[in-house]
Motif scaffolding. Structure first.
Motif, PDB file in Angstrom:
ATOM      1  N   GLN A  57       0.830  -1.177   0.000  1.00 46.00           N
ATOM      2  CA  GLN A  57       0.000   0.000   0.000  1.00 46.00           C
ATOM      3  C   GLN A  57       0.876   1.242   0.000  1.00 46.00           C
ATOM      4  OE1 GLN A  57      -3.196  -0.522  -0.195  1.00 46.00           O
ATOM      5  NE2 GLN A  57      -4.148   1.471   0.089  1.00 46.00           N
ATOM      6  N   VAL A  58       0.528   2.204  -0.828  1.00 43.50           N
ATOM      7  CA  VAL A  58       1.272   3.455  -0.932  1.00 43.50           C
ATOM      8  C   VAL A  58       0.316   4.613  -0.709  1.00 43.50           C
ATOM      9  CG1 VAL A  58       2.571   4.965  -2.471  1.00 43.50           C
ATOM     10  CG2 VAL A  58       2.950   2.493  -2.540  1.00 43.50           C
ATOM     11  N   GLN A  59       0.727   5.540   0.104  1.00 42.28           N
ATOM     12  CA  GLN A  59      -0.031   6.778   0.277  1.00 42.28           C
ATOM     13  C   GLN A  59       0.741   7.921  -0.356  1.00 42.28           C
ATOM     14  OE1 GLN A  59      -0.797   6.899   4.562  1.00 42.28           O
ATOM     15  NE2 GLN A  59      -2.880   6.188   4.169  1.00 42.28           N
ATOM     16  N   LEU A  60       0.033   8.747  -1.103  1.00 46.12           N
ATOM     17  CA  LEU A  60       0.635   9.853  -1.834  1.00 46.12           C
ATOM     18  C   LEU A  60       0.033  11.167  -1.353  1.00 46.12           C
ATOM     19  CD1 LEU A  60       0.389   8.277  -5.406  1.00 46.12           C
ATOM     20  CD2 LEU A  60       2.368   8.250  -3.885  1.00 46.12           C
ATOM     21  N   VAL A  61       0.885  12.132  -1.062  1.00 45.20           N
ATOM     22  CA  VAL A  61       0.427  13.432  -0.584  1.00 45.20           C
ATOM     23  C   VAL A  61       1.083  14.523  -1.417  1.00 45.20           C
ATOM     24  CG1 VAL A  61       0.253  15.012   1.357  1.00 45.20           C
ATOM     25  CG2 VAL A  61       0.099  12.541   1.746  1.00 45.20           C
ATOM     26  N   GLU A  62       0.251  15.288  -2.124  1.00 44.28           N
ATOM     27  CA  GLU A  62       0.767  16.373  -2.954  1.00 44.28           C
ATOM     28  C   GLU A  62       0.815  17.678  -2.168  1.00 44.28           C
ATOM     29  OE1 GLU A  62      -1.977  13.820  -5.657  1.00 44.28           O
ATOM     30  OE2 GLU A  62      -2.013  14.653  -3.631  1.00 44.28           O
ATOM     31  N   SER A  63       1.714  18.549  -2.605  1.00 46.12           N
ATOM     32  CA  SER A  63       1.806  19.895  -2.043  1.00 46.12           C
ATOM     33  C   SER A  63       2.405  20.814  -3.093  1.00 46.12           C
ATOM     34  CB  SER A  63       2.667  19.896  -0.774  1.00 46.12           C
ATOM     35  OG  SER A  63       3.985  19.464  -1.057  1.00 46.12           O
ATOM     36  N   GLY A  64       2.315  22.125  -2.824  1.00 45.53           N
ATOM     37  CA  GLY A  64       2.955  23.092  -3.700  1.00 45.53           C
ATOM     38  C   GLY A  64       2.031  23.842  -4.632  1.00 45.53           C
ATOM     39  N   GLY A  65       0.757  23.500  -4.626  1.00 41.64           N
ATOM     40  CA  GLY A  65      -0.178  24.215  -5.483  1.00 41.64           C
ATOM     41  C   GLY A  65      -0.439  25.616  -4.957  1.00 41.64           C
ATOM     42  N   GLY A  66      -1.165  26.391  -5.753  1.00 42.08           N
ATOM     43  CA  GLY A  66      -1.488  27.747  -5.335  1.00 42.08           C
ATOM     44  C   GLY A  66      -1.961  28.585  -6.492  1.00 42.08           C
ATOM     45  N   LEU A  67      -2.007  29.897  -6.232  1.00 40.96           N
ATOM     46  CA  LEU A  67      -2.437  30.862  -7.240  1.00 40.96           C
ATOM     47  C   LEU A  67      -1.212  31.581  -7.788  1.00 40.96           C
ATOM     48  CD1 LEU A  67      -4.633  32.574  -8.660  1.00 40.96           C
ATOM     49  CD2 LEU A  67      -4.632  34.049  -6.620  1.00 40.96           C
ATOM     50  N   VAL A  68      -1.106  31.638  -9.106  1.00 46.32           N
ATOM     51  CA  VAL A  68       0.042  32.268  -9.751  1.00 46.32           C
ATOM     52  C   VAL A  68      -0.438  33.000 -10.995  1.00 46.32           C
ATOM     53  CG1 VAL A  68       0.605  30.220 -11.111  1.00 46.32           C
ATOM     54  CG2 VAL A  68       2.409  31.867 -10.555  1.00 46.32           C
TER      55      VAL A  68
ATOM     56  N   SER B 214       5.698  30.468 -12.226  1.00 49.90           N
ATOM     57  CA  SER B 214       6.157  29.094 -12.006  1.00 49.90           C
ATOM     58  C   SER B 214       5.648  28.565 -10.673  1.00 49.90           C
ATOM     59  CB  SER B 214       7.681  29.029 -12.009  1.00 49.90           C
ATOM     60  OG  SER B 214       8.212  29.431 -13.245  1.00 49.90           O
ATOM     61  N   LEU B 215       5.494  27.257 -10.621  1.00 48.02           N
ATOM     62  CA  LEU B 215       5.200  26.541  -9.384  1.00 48.02           C
ATOM     63  C   LEU B 215       5.935  25.218  -9.423  1.00 48.02           C
ATOM     64  CD1 LEU B 215       1.321  26.948  -8.854  1.00 48.02           C
ATOM     65  CD2 LEU B 215       3.129  27.890  -7.396  1.00 48.02           C
ATOM     66  N   ARG B 216       6.245  24.713  -8.234  1.00 50.96           N
ATOM     67  CA  ARG B 216       6.841  23.389  -8.123  1.00 50.96           C
ATOM     68  C   ARG B 216       5.964  22.532  -7.229  1.00 50.96           C
ATOM     69  NH1 ARG B 216      12.151  21.254  -4.912  1.00 50.96           N
ATOM     70  NH2 ARG B 216      12.909  19.724  -6.432  1.00 50.96           N
ATOM     71  N   LEU B 217       5.401  21.490  -7.805  1.00 50.86           N
ATOM     72  CA  LEU B 217       4.591  20.557  -7.048  1.00 50.86           C
ATOM     73  C   LEU B 217       5.461  19.422  -6.526  1.00 50.86           C
ATOM     74  CD1 LEU B 217       1.452  20.228  -9.353  1.00 50.86           C
ATOM     75  CD2 LEU B 217       1.969  21.965  -7.624  1.00 50.86           C
ATOM     76  N   SER B 218       5.121  18.937  -5.335  1.00 54.65           N
ATOM     77  CA  SER B 218       5.790  17.785  -4.757  1.00 54.65           C
ATOM     78  C   SER B 218       4.759  16.717  -4.433  1.00 54.65           C
ATOM     79  CB  SER B 218       6.517  18.174  -3.474  1.00 54.65           C
ATOM     80  OG  SER B 218       7.517  19.133  -3.721  1.00 54.65           O
ATOM     81  N   CYS B 219       5.185  15.475  -4.493  1.00 51.58           N
ATOM     82  CA  CYS B 219       4.336  14.353  -4.128  1.00 51.58           C
ATOM     83  C   CYS B 219       5.168  13.416  -3.272  1.00 51.58           C
ATOM     84  CB  CYS B 219       3.830  13.639  -5.373  1.00 51.58           C
ATOM     85  SG  CYS B 219       2.945  12.103  -5.047  1.00 51.58           S
ATOM     86  N   ALA B 220       4.835  13.356  -1.993  1.00 49.30           N
ATOM     87  CA  ALA B 220       5.563  12.514  -1.057  1.00 49.30           C
ATOM     88  C   ALA B 220       4.852  11.180  -0.920  1.00 49.30           C
ATOM     89  CB  ALA B 220       5.651  13.199   0.294  1.00 49.30           C
ATOM     90  N   ALA B 221       5.626  10.105  -1.008  1.00 53.08           N
ATOM     91  CA  ALA B 221       5.058   8.757  -0.949  1.00 53.08           C
ATOM     92  C   ALA B 221       5.508   8.038   0.307  1.00 53.08           C
ATOM     93  CB  ALA B 221       5.491   7.966  -2.175  1.00 53.08           C
ATOM     94  N   SER B 222       4.600   7.253   0.863  1.00 51.78           N
ATOM     95  CA  SER B 222       4.951   6.410   2.007  1.00 51.78           C
ATOM     96  C   SER B 222       5.492   5.090   1.479  1.00 51.78           C
ATOM     97  CB  SER B 222       3.715   6.154   2.868  1.00 51.78           C
ATOM     98  OG  SER B 222       2.755   5.401   2.128  1.00 51.78           O
ATOM     99  N   GLY B 223       6.080   4.294   2.362  1.00 55.46           N
ATOM    100  CA  GLY B 223       6.523   2.969   1.971  1.00 55.46           C
ATOM    101  C   GLY B 223       7.995   2.908   1.615  1.00 55.46           C
ATOM    102  N   ARG B 224       8.520   1.693   1.592  1.00 59.09           N
ATOM    103  CA  ARG B 224       9.952   1.492   1.390  1.00 59.09           C
ATOM    104  C   ARG B 224      10.298   1.052  -0.026  1.00 59.09           C
ATOM    105  NH1 ARG B 224      11.133  -2.561   6.259  1.00 59.09           N
ATOM    106  NH2 ARG B 224       9.129  -3.355   5.530  1.00 59.09           N
ATOM    107  N   THR B 225       9.294   0.962  -0.904  1.00 55.77           N
ATOM    108  CA  THR B 225       9.556   0.460  -2.251  1.00 55.77           C
ATOM    109  C   THR B 225       9.287   1.522  -3.308  1.00 55.77           C
ATOM    110  OG1 THR B 225       7.310  -0.424  -2.370  1.00 55.77           O
ATOM    111  CG2 THR B 225       9.057  -1.914  -1.623  1.00 55.77           C
ATOM    112  N   PHE B 226       9.426   2.771  -2.930  1.00 54.82           N
ATOM    113  CA  PHE B 226       9.136   3.870  -3.852  1.00 54.82           C
ATOM    114  C   PHE B 226       9.921   3.739  -5.145  1.00 54.82           C
ATOM    115  CE2 PHE B 226       7.706   7.935  -5.161  1.00 54.82           C
ATOM    116  CZ  PHE B 226       8.791   8.643  -5.668  1.00 54.82           C
ATOM    117  N   SER B 227      11.145   3.302  -5.070  1.00 53.78           N
ATOM    118  CA  SER B 227      12.000   3.217  -6.255  1.00 53.78           C
ATOM    119  C   SER B 227      11.536   2.171  -7.260  1.00 53.78           C
ATOM    120  CB  SER B 227      13.441   2.919  -5.847  1.00 53.78           C
ATOM    121  OG  SER B 227      13.502   1.678  -5.187  1.00 53.78           O
ATOM    122  N   MET B 228      10.554   1.357  -6.886  1.00 52.23           N
ATOM    123  CA  MET B 228      10.017   0.351  -7.797  1.00 52.23           C
ATOM    124  C   MET B 228       8.768   0.839  -8.533  1.00 52.23           C
ATOM    125  SD  MET B 228      10.424  -3.001  -5.351  1.00 52.23           S
ATOM    126  CE  MET B 228       9.733  -4.091  -6.586  1.00 52.23           C
ATOM    127  N   TYR B 229       8.288   2.052  -8.194  1.00 53.44           N
ATOM    128  CA  TYR B 229       7.054   2.559  -8.770  1.00 53.44           C
ATOM    129  C   TYR B 229       7.332   3.529  -9.906  1.00 53.44           C
ATOM    130  CZ  TYR B 229       4.471   0.682  -4.803  1.00 53.44           C
ATOM    131  OH  TYR B 229       3.897  -0.154  -3.889  1.00 53.44           O
TER     132      TYR B 229
END
Length: 128
Positions: free
Chosen positions: A1-12, A17-32
């Motif tokens: 199971q993987v949980q994904l959380v985005e951040s970095g959005g907004g009004l521009v 420019s904007l930079r979005l990030s997506c943080a993933a849980s779990g130890r197998t991220f490099s396989m996705y």
């Protein structure tokens, strides 16, 4: 199971420019294989960009090619979307997605139905 959380959005403003990030849980991220999609009001979800497990291969929708850059840091379990020269038509909720594979180092996924896990999304609004 993987949980994904985005951040970095907004009004521009357009051209910004904007930079979005997506943080993933779990130890197998490099396989996705990872992707970014967006959905504007009244429209279907559409593909934006994808990146392979190792980060060695990327693919972009024609509408963002040359303006957006997808990247990932497997040590930080994070995928990024750098968005430059933003246009009002880029306004949407941006979601990241993960595909558990199996994936080669070069696999990129374009079809949203190939992805197994989705984040909740972050709003990007570009004013004219």
């Amino acid at each position: 199971q993987v949980q994904l959380v985005e951040s970095g959005g907004g009004l521009v403003q357009a051209g910004g420019s904007l930079r979005l990030s997506c943080a993933a849980s779990g130890r197998t991220f490099s396989m996705y294989a990872m992707g970014w999609f967006r959905q504007a009001p009244g429209k279907e979800r559409e593909f934006v960009a994808a990146i392979s497990c190792s980060g060695g291969n990327t693919y972009y929708a024609d509408s963002v090619k040359g303006r957006f850059t997808i990247s990932r840091d497997n040590a930080k379990n994070t995928v990024y979307l750098q968005m430059n020269s933003l246009k009002p038509e880029d306004t949407a909720v941006y979601c990241c997605a993960a595909d558990s594979g199996p994936n080669s180092d070069l696999t990129v996924r374009v079809d949203l139905y190939e992805y197994d896990y989705w984040g909740q999304g972050t709003q990007v609004t570009v004013s004219s």
